[in-house]
Scaffold this motif. Structure first.
Motif, PDB file in Angstrom:
ATOM      1  N   PRO A 204      19.145  38.071  47.393  1.00 15.27           N
ATOM      2  CA  PRO A 204      20.531  37.682  47.125  1.00 15.27           C
ATOM      3  C   PRO A 204      20.646  36.806  45.875  1.00 15.27           C
ATOM      4  O   PRO A 204      19.722  36.125  45.496  1.00 15.27           O
ATOM      5  CB  PRO A 204      20.938  36.892  48.371  1.00 15.27           C
ATOM      6  N   SER A 205      21.856  36.820  45.299  1.00 14.96           N
ATOM      7  CA  SER A 205      22.103  36.032  44.097  1.00 14.96           C
ATOM      8  C   SER A 205      23.597  35.960  43.836  1.00 14.96           C
ATOM      9  O   SER A 205      24.315  36.934  44.046  1.00 14.96           O
ATOM     10  CB  SER A 205      21.398  36.665  42.899  1.00 14.96           C
ATOM     11  N   TYR A 206      24.030  34.799  43.316  1.00 13.71           N
ATOM     12  CA  TYR A 206      25.423  34.668  42.916  1.00 13.71           C
ATOM     13  C   TYR A 206      25.728  35.566  41.724  1.00 13.71           C
ATOM     14  O   TYR A 206      26.807  36.149  41.627  1.00 13.71           O
ATOM     15  CB  TYR A 206      25.747  33.210  42.558  1.00 13.71           C
ATOM     16  N   PHE A 207      24.788  35.700  40.803  1.00 13.04           N
ATOM     17  CA  PHE A 207      25.048  36.519  39.627  1.00 13.04           C
ATOM     18  C   PHE A 207      25.008  38.006  39.935  1.00 13.04           C
ATOM     19  O   PHE A 207      25.580  38.808  39.196  1.00 13.04           O
ATOM     20  CB  PHE A 207      24.096  36.164  38.495  1.00 13.04           C
ATOM     21  N   LEU A 208      24.367  38.383  41.019  1.00 10.49           N
ATOM     22  CA  LEU A 208      24.506  39.765  41.486  1.00 10.49           C
ATOM     23  C   LEU A 208      25.959  40.025  41.869  1.00 10.49           C
ATOM     24  O   LEU A 208      26.522  41.085  41.564  1.00 10.49           O
ATOM     25  CB  LEU A 208      23.584  40.005  42.684  1.00 10.49           C
ATOM     26  N   LEU A 209      26.579  39.059  42.509  1.00 12.31           N
ATOM     27  CA  LEU A 209      28.005  39.149  42.821  1.00 12.31           C
ATOM     28  C   LEU A 209      28.824  39.324  41.546  1.00 12.31           C
ATOM     29  O   LEU A 209      29.700  40.188  41.473  1.00 12.31           O
ATOM     30  CB  LEU A 209      28.431  37.881  43.571  1.00 12.31           C
ATOM     31  N   GLN A 210      28.552  38.521  40.524  1.00 11.18           N
ATOM     32  CA  GLN A 210      29.297  38.603  39.273  1.00 11.18           C
ATOM     33  C   GLN A 210      29.172  39.982  38.637  1.00 11.18           C
ATOM     34  O   GLN A 210      30.155  40.568  38.181  1.00 11.18           O
ATOM     35  CB  GLN A 210      28.777  37.543  38.291  1.00 11.18           C
ATOM     36  N   LEU A 211      27.954  40.522  38.620  1.00 14.31           N
ATOM     37  CA  LEU A 211      27.708  41.770  37.893  1.00 14.31           C
ATOM     38  C   LEU A 211      28.115  43.006  38.661  1.00 14.31           C
ATOM     39  O   LEU A 211      28.216  44.092  38.083  1.00 14.31           O
ATOM     40  CB  LEU A 211      26.225  41.850  37.524  1.00 14.31           C
ATOM     41  N   THR A 224      17.746  44.892  40.580  1.00 18.93           N
ATOM     42  CA  THR A 224      17.616  43.757  41.497  1.00 18.93           C
ATOM     43  C   THR A 224      16.182  43.614  41.959  1.00 18.93           C
ATOM     44  O   THR A 224      15.465  44.605  42.166  1.00 18.93           O
ATOM     45  CB  THR A 224      18.525  43.920  42.734  1.00 18.93           C
ATOM     46  N   VAL A 225      15.769  42.360  42.122  1.00 22.77           N
ATOM     47  CA  VAL A 225      14.456  42.034  42.655  1.00 22.77           C
ATOM     48  C   VAL A 225      14.667  41.120  43.858  1.00 22.77           C
ATOM     49  O   VAL A 225      15.477  40.186  43.801  1.00 22.77           O
ATOM     50  CB  VAL A 225      13.576  41.356  41.584  1.00 22.77           C
ATOM     51  N   GLY A 442      27.013  37.749  53.855  1.00 12.49           N
ATOM     52  CA  GLY A 442      25.929  37.904  52.897  1.00 12.49           C
ATOM     53  C   GLY A 442      26.038  39.133  52.029  1.00 12.49           C
ATOM     54  O   GLY A 442      25.430  39.177  50.945  1.00 12.49           O
ATOM     55  N   GLU A 443      26.798  40.142  52.449  1.00 10.60           N
ATOM     56  CA  GLU A 443      26.886  41.357  51.642  1.00 10.60           C
ATOM     57  C   GLU A 443      27.606  41.118  50.325  1.00 10.60           C
ATOM     58  O   GLU A 443      27.527  41.950  49.414  1.00 10.60           O
ATOM     59  CB  GLU A 443      27.578  42.464  52.429  1.00 10.60           C
ATOM     60  N   VAL A 444      28.299  40.005  50.213  1.00  5.13           N
ATOM     61  CA  VAL A 444      28.917  39.651  48.943  1.00  5.13           C
ATOM     62  C   VAL A 444      27.847  39.347  47.894  1.00  5.13           C
ATOM     63  O   VAL A 444      28.025  39.603  46.702  1.00  5.13           O
ATOM     64  CB  VAL A 444      29.846  38.433  49.121  1.00  5.13           C
ATOM     65  N   PHE A 445      26.705  38.829  48.329  1.00 12.13           N
ATOM     66  CA  PHE A 445      25.659  38.364  47.430  1.00 12.13           C
ATOM     67  C   PHE A 445      24.425  39.256  47.406  1.00 12.13           C
ATOM     68  O   PHE A 445      23.489  38.979  46.656  1.00 12.13           O
ATOM     69  CB  PHE A 445      25.207  36.954  47.842  1.00 12.13           C
ATOM     70  N   SER A 446      24.393  40.282  48.240  1.00  7.23           N
ATOM     71  CA  SER A 446      23.155  41.040  48.394  1.00  7.23           C
ATOM     72  C   SER A 446      23.427  42.512  48.630  1.00  7.23           C
ATOM     73  O   SER A 446      24.430  42.894  49.262  1.00  7.23           O
ATOM     74  CB  SER A 446      22.349  40.470  49.576  1.00  7.23           C
ATOM     75  N   GLN A 448      20.752  44.204  49.965  1.00  2.00           N
ATOM     76  CA  GLN A 448      19.690  44.503  50.920  1.00  2.00           C
ATOM     77  C   GLN A 448      20.271  44.889  52.278  1.00  2.00           C
ATOM     78  O   GLN A 448      21.286  44.331  52.713  1.00  2.00           O
ATOM     79  CB  GLN A 448      18.757  43.302  51.078  1.00  2.00           C
ATOM     80  N   PRO A 449      19.637  45.844  52.973  1.00  3.68           N
ATOM     81  CA  PRO A 449      20.093  46.206  54.323  1.00  3.68           C
ATOM     82  C   PRO A 449      20.097  44.990  55.239  1.00  3.68           C
ATOM     83  O   PRO A 449      19.180  44.165  55.210  1.00  3.68           O
ATOM     84  CB  PRO A 449      19.064  47.247  54.770  1.00  3.68           C
TER      85      PRO A 449
END
Length: 477
Positions: A204-211, A224-225, A442-446, A448-449
């Motif tokens: 998860p990441s906040y910037f994943l949300l941004q992008l 994503t890593v 959490g799906e907002v930031f990730s 991952q299943p």
């Protein structure tokens, strides 16, 4: 007529405004009523005409009284139509992050913004004393010029000094002032990335949300890593490097958002090795680092050449450090910074000119004052202690309710909490919205299943008994 209290710290202008407002509310003054002249009211109250004129100007600005040229001041009629809150356009389906970002910047509409990214206003009120804020704004306004493009020289010198105190090798010539970390990150992307280049973010990441937003020009080149408790998954990262040769990785070394915790020293060293081996740049986001209670270090610190050694083209030329004051001082202060390798200062400056020209001199002046007045470190220490205590209380309360919260050395403002078995998260979020509670899954930031079974919780709000009691009622059905 009301009286003034000269023993109270409340300014006389404020007291005059309060007195007139009270008379209007109590219908002692009716719409259309003429107010005493400036000189007459000043004589009655024993104050200067300037003080009364300032109070009248303020009431006029609030729409409570009207000034009629050559006649005086009159009580304004009530608004015929009450002001309605501005409603945002419907949000596109399939992008939960868009809804989150909109709501996260409108937390005033919630009584409990437990998934927001900001500290409670009461925790920040000691950082900038009201006795000096007006003077600082006035000093900035009367200069009659915007801030220099890179940021004011004095502020950049002070920022470089603070970075050196943190153990980073920094000089003012490599400090670029930005409108926060998000602005700095997009400046980096626009400067470093070509049309075919890939950027890697943690999940998860906040910037994943941004992008992930539908209109992001980088969304099609996003990799994503997985983020582990001790840093990014290096094995997965190396596989991405071998297959895609990414140009940039964004990471958080301290107080990760949203899962908490810090990158370990071992992972940090290996991350730098991978960056040099595969030729990608590292952007180190330190926006929440001030809230980390444990001993800290930075990628930028580890990458720096030691003992004055020259490392042109080495790993020190590949690490960018980003931070901001919007979290620890005030969300209203949009001031951040990039500590950049010297070779990239000019290209970043050109990008900044093309996007926002310059930052707010008012904001820069306030931040500079806080740093120079010696208040900042004391304020940070107080907030850090409150975050630590709130984190402990929230963890205990969530544990009693059956939530799973990882505690393996994690730290910072956020808890990444897995809901108990059987809880339907979408229904929980809908009820929270009805009850004026800002809650995000959490799906907002990730990607991952299973991420939808997690909540990102801000400890400064989620430790409060009223939220834990509400949560308990929802779980009991």
């Amino acid at each position: 007529m009301f009286a003034l209290d000269r023993q109270t710290p409340t300014p006389l202008v404020n007291q005059i405004c309060d007195g007139i407002v009270a008379q209007i509310e109590q219908q002692q003054l009716h719409p259309g009523s003429r107010l005493p002249s400036v000189r007459s009211l000043a004589d009655r109250l024993g104050v200067s005409s300037f003080t009364v004129a300032s109070a009248y100007d303020r009431l006029s600005g609030l729409g409570l009284i009207n000034a009629r040229r050559g006649s005086g001041y009159y009580v304004a009629p009530p608004l015929a139509v009450p002001v309605q809150p501005v409603e945002l356009a419907p949000m596109p389906s399939g992008h939960p992050g868009v809804a989150f970002l909109r709501n996260s910047l409108n937390t005033q509409r919630y009584r409990l913004p437990v998934s927001c990214g900001f500290l409670p206003p009461a925790w920040l009120e000691d950082a900038i004393p009201s006795s000096v804020s007006g003077r600082l704004m006035r000093n900035a306004l009367i200069q009659g010029a915007p801030s220099p493009i890179a940021g004011s020289d004095t502020l950049r010198e002070r920022l470089a000094y603070r970075l050196r105190e943190q153990g980073l090798q920094a000089d003012a010539g490599r400090v670029l002032v930005t409108n926060g970390v998000t602005h700095g990150f997009f400046l980096l992307c626009q400067t470093l990335l070509g049309p075919e280049d890939y950027v890697v973010v943690e999940d998860p990441s906040y910037f994943l949300l941004q992008l992930r937003q539908s209109n992001s020009p980088l969304s099609g080149r996003l990799l994503t890593v997985p983020r582990r408790h001790d840093g990014p998954d290096l094995q997965a990262l190396e596989q991405l490097c071998q297959q895609y040769r990414p140009k940039l990785l964004l990471t958080q070394t301290l107080a990760h958002n949203p899962i908490g915790g810090h990158t370990s020293m071992a992972v940090a060293h290996r991350l730098l090795v991978l960056a040099e081996r595969y030729g990608f740049y590292l952007a180190e986001d330190d926006i929440f680092g001030d809230l980390a209670s444990s001993e800290r270090f930075y990628l930028s610190q580890l990458a720096a050449p030691q003992h004055g050694a020259v490392a042109a083209g080495g790993i020190s030329e590949r690490v960018f450090y980003l931070s901001s004051f919007s979290k620890i001082l005030s969300p209203a202060l949009r001031i951040g910074l990039i500590l950049t390798p010297a070779a990239w200062m000019q290209p970043l400056l050109e990008r900044k000119v093309a996007s926002v020209m310059a930052c707010s001199l008012i904001d820069e002046t306030v931040v500079q004052y806080v740093l120079e007045a010696g208040r900042f470190q004391r304020h940070v220490e107080r907030v850090r202690e409150r975050v630590r205590e709130a984190r402990s209380k929230a963890s205990r309360g969530l544990d009693r309710l059956g939530f799973t919260v990882e505690q393996d050395g994690r730290d910072g403002l956020f808890l990444w909490a897995k809901v108990p078995e059987g809880v339907v998260v979408p229904a929980l979020l809908e009820q929270a919205q009805r009850d004026e509670i800002f809650l995000a899954s959490g799906e907002v930031f990730s990607l991952q299943p299973g991420s939808g079974q997690y909540l990102r919780l801000n400890v400064s709000y989620c430790h409060r008994p009223e939220f834990l009691q509400w949560l308990g009622r929802q779980l009991r059905g």
